[in-house]
Enzyme design. Structure first.
Site, short mmCIF file in Angstrom:
data_model
loop_
_atom_site.label_atom_id
_atom_site.label_comp_id
_atom_site.label_asym_id
_atom_site.label_seq_id
_atom_site.Cartn_x
_atom_site.Cartn_y
_atom_site.Cartn_z
N ASN A 51 0.83 -1.21 0.00
CA ASN A 51 0.00 0.00 0.00
C ASN A 51 0.86 1.26 0.00
O ASN A 51 0.60 2.22 -0.72
CB ASN A 51 -0.90 0.03 1.24
N HIS A 440 -15.16 2.89 -15.04
CA HIS A 440 -14.92 2.13 -13.81
C HIS A 440 -16.13 1.28 -13.43
O HIS A 440 -16.07 0.49 -12.49
CB HIS A 440 -14.57 3.11 -12.68
N TYR A 473 -12.12 -10.07 -1.81
CA TYR A 473 -12.81 -8.78 -1.72
C TYR A 473 -14.28 -9.03 -1.36
O TYR A 473 -14.94 -9.85 -1.99
CB TYR A 473 -12.77 -8.02 -3.05
N ARG A 569 -13.77 2.18 4.61
CA ARG A 569 -12.55 1.42 4.84
C ARG A 569 -11.30 2.29 4.81
O ARG A 569 -10.40 2.14 5.62
CB ARG A 569 -12.41 0.32 3.78
N HIS A 597 -14.99 -3.97 0.09
CA HIS A 597 -14.90 -3.27 -1.19
C HIS A 597 -16.25 -2.78 -1.72
O HIS A 597 -16.31 -1.99 -2.65
CB HIS A 597 -14.24 -4.20 -2.22
#
Length: 701
Positions: A51, A440, A473, A569, A597
C-alpha cells in the site's frame, strides 16, 4: 449563497493523504493483533508495505508535482503541498519504526515459538552455510550481474519497485582503495525466501538478500577484497501518467509510451538501511540526486510486499482457515441461471458466495442458441481470466460480443493491453474507453431472442469481473432481468459505443452525468423529511470519502438532525462528532481478513427505504472523471439481505475502528460478555449460511 460559502470555508476536514496514512495504520494494527494467525500477520505487513509503495508512487508524486507549481500555495480543500509533504514524511517515519518493531520484536519471536526461524547470513552454521553456497552457485549466481560503480560517470537507473544491495568492498590490511558495487536482487526470477534443511524439527528460512550477502566473496572472487558491507536500498518513482494529445498515437501506443516513461519517473522516496554509514548515504544522495524529503530510513530489508508469499512451514493453524463459498438458495447445480434470473433477481455476496455464478452466467450465454449478444465493461482482470475465455467462446459461437476494456486502469495498463490484443485477435469488438474519462463501472448485459422479442439480462456489481480478487474482496453482484434496469444498461452501452454520454437514465445513477446530482437529491430529501419531523437517516458504505461538496451536504444533513452512519474502509476526509456540524454522524472502518470493497447507499425515504449498490466511492474522481454506475436493489429479498449485512457491520466491535478527528484508530468497545461480541465478516458468513439452511437444501458444509 454567501452564507453557504462562509460555512463551507469553516468545514472541518482531514487531509486526504493524512487520512490514507491513518487507513494504512489500521492495516498495521492487524499485523500486531494477537488474534490474527501469525502467517497472516506477516501478510498484513506485506499489504502495509505494498500500500505504501503505491501511495508514494501516486499520491506523494502528485503532491510533489503540485508543490512545484507557482500557484500551489493551497490545494486539495485548502491544504498546502509543502506542509503536507513534511507531515507525510513524519508520519511514515513513525510508522516505519512501528513496522520494524512489530517484525523484529513480535513476529520473529513468535515464529521462534513455533520453531520457525528466519535467519540471516551471520547466523548460518557450517552445514546450512554449505547448502546456501550450493544454492547460490547452482541457481542464483548466473542471474546476478553486479555493476561496479567506481569510474562510472552516471549512476545506474534504479528500477521502480526493485531492491538493491549497495556493496562496499575493502581490505582489512593494506592500502587498496575500497570499491563500490550495485546488485539488483532478482526477485522476479527467484523466490525471496529459501527454505533450509530442517534440523530436529526446527525450520529455517533465509531471505534471498542474505543468501547474496553470505556469498559476496564468491560473487567478487576476481577481486582480492576480504571485507564486504552490503546494505539494502530501494527507490520509489513517480508513477503517474501524462497522456499527451498526440493524434498520431493510438491510445494503446500512448499508454505503452508512458509505461516506458514511468520506469524513469522522478524519485519520490528513497528507503535505505538505517545502519548504513553516513559516508555511504551521502555518496548515494549525491550520485542519485536525492532530496531530504525523499529519504526514509528503514530496516535491514525492503520490499516487504514479497512477504505476501511467505511460506508457511509450520502448523495449518498459523493461517486463516478457508471458508467454503456458500451456494445460492434454490439454484441447483446445472440449472439454467438465465432461466432463474427471468423469474427473480439474484444477489451474490462475495466472497461468502461463489463468483462461479458470474462465470456460469457468461458460459451459459456463450452457448445458448437464443443469446445474440454479450456486452461487458472490464477494469481489472485475473491473470488467467475465465471471463475472457467465456467471451472468446461466445464469439466463436457466433455471438456479438462487445468489450469495453479500460486501458487506463492504474498499474493494470500493460495487462489490459495484452487482453485487448487477445480479444481483437478473436474478432471481438473492443472499446478502449472514453476520452478523458475512466470507465470504472462493472456491468454486463446479455441479450436473448425470446418469442421474436429481445430480452435483456443484466449483471451489475460493486467489484471487478476478476475471479482472483473475488475470493478476498467483499462485494455484491446483482443479476436482474428487470426492464427498467436493463433498458438503462442498454442505453449506457450504446453511449459507450459512441464514445459520448448523452442518454438520460431512469433508474441507474450514472457518473459523471448525473450521479452527483441524484445522490444530492436523495440527501436533500432526507434533509426535508428531518425538517418535517419525519424519521430520517442515511447509511453509506464505501472505500473512500473525499468529495468536498458531498461532505458539505452530509454536514448540512447532520445539522438538521438526519442520523448518518458511515462505514468507510480507507480515506475519510469528513470529521464526525463536531458539535453544530457533524454531531449526528458516526464513522467506522472495518479492516479484517477480507477487503471490504462494496459501496452501499441507503436512504430512509420516509419508511420506503431505498438501497443502491455502486462501483463508485464519493470521491471527486468517481463523481466527475469516471463512468460509474449506482443501481437500485428493487426486490424485497435482496434488499433485506443487504440491509442485514450492513446492520451486522454496524454492530461490529471486533474489527471496527472509530474514525474521528484525532485519527487514532481506536477499536469500538467490546462487551464484557465475549459471546455477544460481533466480528462482522464471520457473522455475515453465518447469516448467509443460516439462510441457506432454512431452504432445507442438502448441503454438506
Amino acid at each position: 449563497m454567501k452564507t453557504e460559502v462562509m460555512i463551507r470555508k469553516k468545514m472541518p476536514l482531514v487531509n486526504r493523504e493524512v487520512s490514507w496514512l491513518a487507513f494504512n495504520d489500521r492495516v498495521l494494527q492487524e499485523a500486531c493483533d494477537p488474534t490474527v494467525p501469525l502467517i497472516d500477520r506477516i501478510r498484513f505487513l506485506a499489504i502495509f508495505s505494498s500500500n505504501l509503495d503505491e501511495f508514494f508512487r501516486v499520491r506523494v508524486a502528485t503532491v510533489t508535482r503540485l508543490s512545484k507549481l507557482k500557484n500551489a500555495a493551497r490545494f486539495n480543500m485548502g491544504f498546502q503541498p509543502i506542509k503536507i509533504l513534511a507531515e507525510i514524511q513524519e508520519i511514515v517515519k513513525k510508522q516505519q519504526v512501528r513496522f520494524d518493531h512489530i517484525y523484529n520484536n513480535v513476529i520473529i519471536p513468535e515464529l521462534a515459538e513455533e520453531k520457525i526461524f528466519i535467519i540471516n547470513d551471520a547466523q548460518l552454521n557450517v552445514s546450512r552455510g554449505q547448502f546456501v553456497r550450493n544454492y547460490f552457485k547452482e541457481k542464483l549466481l548466473s542471474t546476478l550481474v553486479p555493476i561496479m560503480l567506481d569510474g562510472l560517470t552516471e549512476f545506474p537507473e534504479l528500477k521502480d519497485e526493485s531492491i538493491y544491495l549497495i556493496v562496499q568492498l575493502s581490505k582489512l590490511k593494506g592500502s587498496s582503495k575500497p570499491k563500490r558495487a550495485l546488485i539488483e536482487i532478482p526477485t522476479d526470477v527467484h523466490s525471496r525466501f529459501l527454505i533450509l534443511p530442517e534440523t530436529n524439527n526446527l525450520k529455517y528460512i533465509i531471505l534471498l538478500d542474505d543468501v547474496i550477502r553470505y556469498c559476496l566473496e564468491d560473487l567478487f572472487s576476481i577481486f582480492k577484497y576480504d571485507t564486504f558491507q552490503a546494505h539494502s536500498i530501494k527507490l520509489t518513482r513517480d508513477a503517474e501518467m501524462d497522456l499527451d494529445n498526440d493524434l498520431n498515437l493510438s491510445l494503446v501506443d500512448n499508454i505503452s509510451k508512458n509505461l516506458k516513461l514511468r520506469k524513469k519517473g522522478n524519485p519520490v522516496r528513497f528507503t535505505y538501511d538505517s545502519d548504513m554509514s553516513d559516508e555511504l548515504l551521502t555518496y548515494l544522495i549525491r550520485r542519485i540526486g536525492l532530496k531530504p524529503t525523499n529519504l526514509i530510513p528503514g530496516g535491514h530489508y525492503h520490499n516487504f510486499k514479497d512477504f505476501m508469499s511467505f511460506p508457511n512451514v509450520g502448523r495449518k493453524e498459523l493461517e486463516y482457515s478457508k471458508m467454503s463459498a456458500l451456494p445460492i438458495p434454490d439454484i441447483a447445480i446445472g440449472e439454467s441461471i438465465l432461466n432463474v434470473i427471468s423469474k427473480r433477481n439474484l444477489l451474490i455476496n462475495l466472497p461468502y458466495q461463489s463468483f462461479d455464478y458470474v462465470i456460469h452466467f457468461l458460459r451459459e450465454s456463450a452457448i445458448d442458441p437464443k443469446v445474440v449478444s454479450i456486452k461487458i465493461t472490464l477494469y481489472r482482470l485475473a491473470q488467467n481470466s475465465r471471463i475472457i475465455n467465456a467471451l472468446i467462446n461466445a464469439a466463436k459461437n457466433g455471438k456479438n460480443v462487445l468489450v469495453l476494456l479500460e486501458l487506463k486502469a492504474r498499474f493494470d495498463e500493460e495487462n489490459n493491453i495484452y487482453w485487448t490484443q487477445k480479444l481483437e485477435e478473436e474478432g471481438i469488438k473492443v472499446l478502449y474507453g472514453i476520452s478523458q474519462l475512466k470507465v470504472h463501472s462493472k456491468i454486463c448485459l446479455v441479450t436473448r431472442k425470446e418469442n421474436n422479442k429481445l430480452v435483456h439480462y443484466g449483471n451489475l456489481a460493486t467489484g471487478n469481473f476478476n475471479e482472483k480478487t473475488a475470493n478476498i474482496y467483499a462485494d455484491h453482484s446483482y443479476f436482474t432481468a428487470d426492464p427498467l434496469i436493463t433498458k438503462d444498461m442498454d442505453n449506457l452501452f450504446a453511449d459507450l459505443e459512441k464514445g459520448l454520454l448523452l442518454s438520460t437514465y431512469k433508474i441507474l445513477l450514472v457518473a459523471p452525468l448525473e450521479m452527483r446530482k441524484k445522490i444530492t437529491r436523495l440527501i436533500d430529501r432526507e434533509i426535508s423529511n428531518a425538517k418535517k419531523g419525519v424519521d430520517s437517516y442515511i447509511i453509506l458504505k464505501m472505500n473512500s470519502l473525499n468529495d468536498e461538496r458531498m461532505i458539505y451536504k452530509l454536514y448540512e444533513a447532520s445539522r438538521v438532525g438526519v442520523k448518518i452512519k458511515l462505514i468507510i474502509r480507507g480515506i475519510c476526509c469528513l470529521v464526525p462528532g463536531i458539535k453544530g456540524v457533524s454531531e449526528n454522524i458516526e464513522v467506522i472502518s472495518i479492516v479484517d481478513k477480507y477487503l471490504e470493497h462494496a459501496r452501499v447507499f441507503i436512504f430512509a425515504n420516509n419508511g420506503k427505504e431505498q438501497i443502491y449498490l455502486s462501483s463508485a466511492d464519493l470521491m471527486n474522481r468517481n463523481l466527475d472523471n469516471r463512468v460509474e454506475v449506482a443501481f437500485p436493489i428493487i426486490d424485497k429479498e435482496s434488499k433485506s439481505i443487504v440491509k442485514e449485512i450492513i446492520n451486522i457491520q454496524l454492530r461490529d466491535n471486533t474489527k471496527a475502528r472509530i474514525i474521528d478527528k484525532e485519527q487514532e484508530n481506536n477499536y469500538k468497545e467490546k462487551h464484557n460478555d465475549e459471546s455477544i461480541n460481533v466480528r462482522s465478516q464471520i457473522e455475515t458468513y453465518n447469516f448467509l449460511k443460516s439462510r441457506l439452511k432454512k431452504t432445507q437444501l442438502n448441503v454438506n458444509f
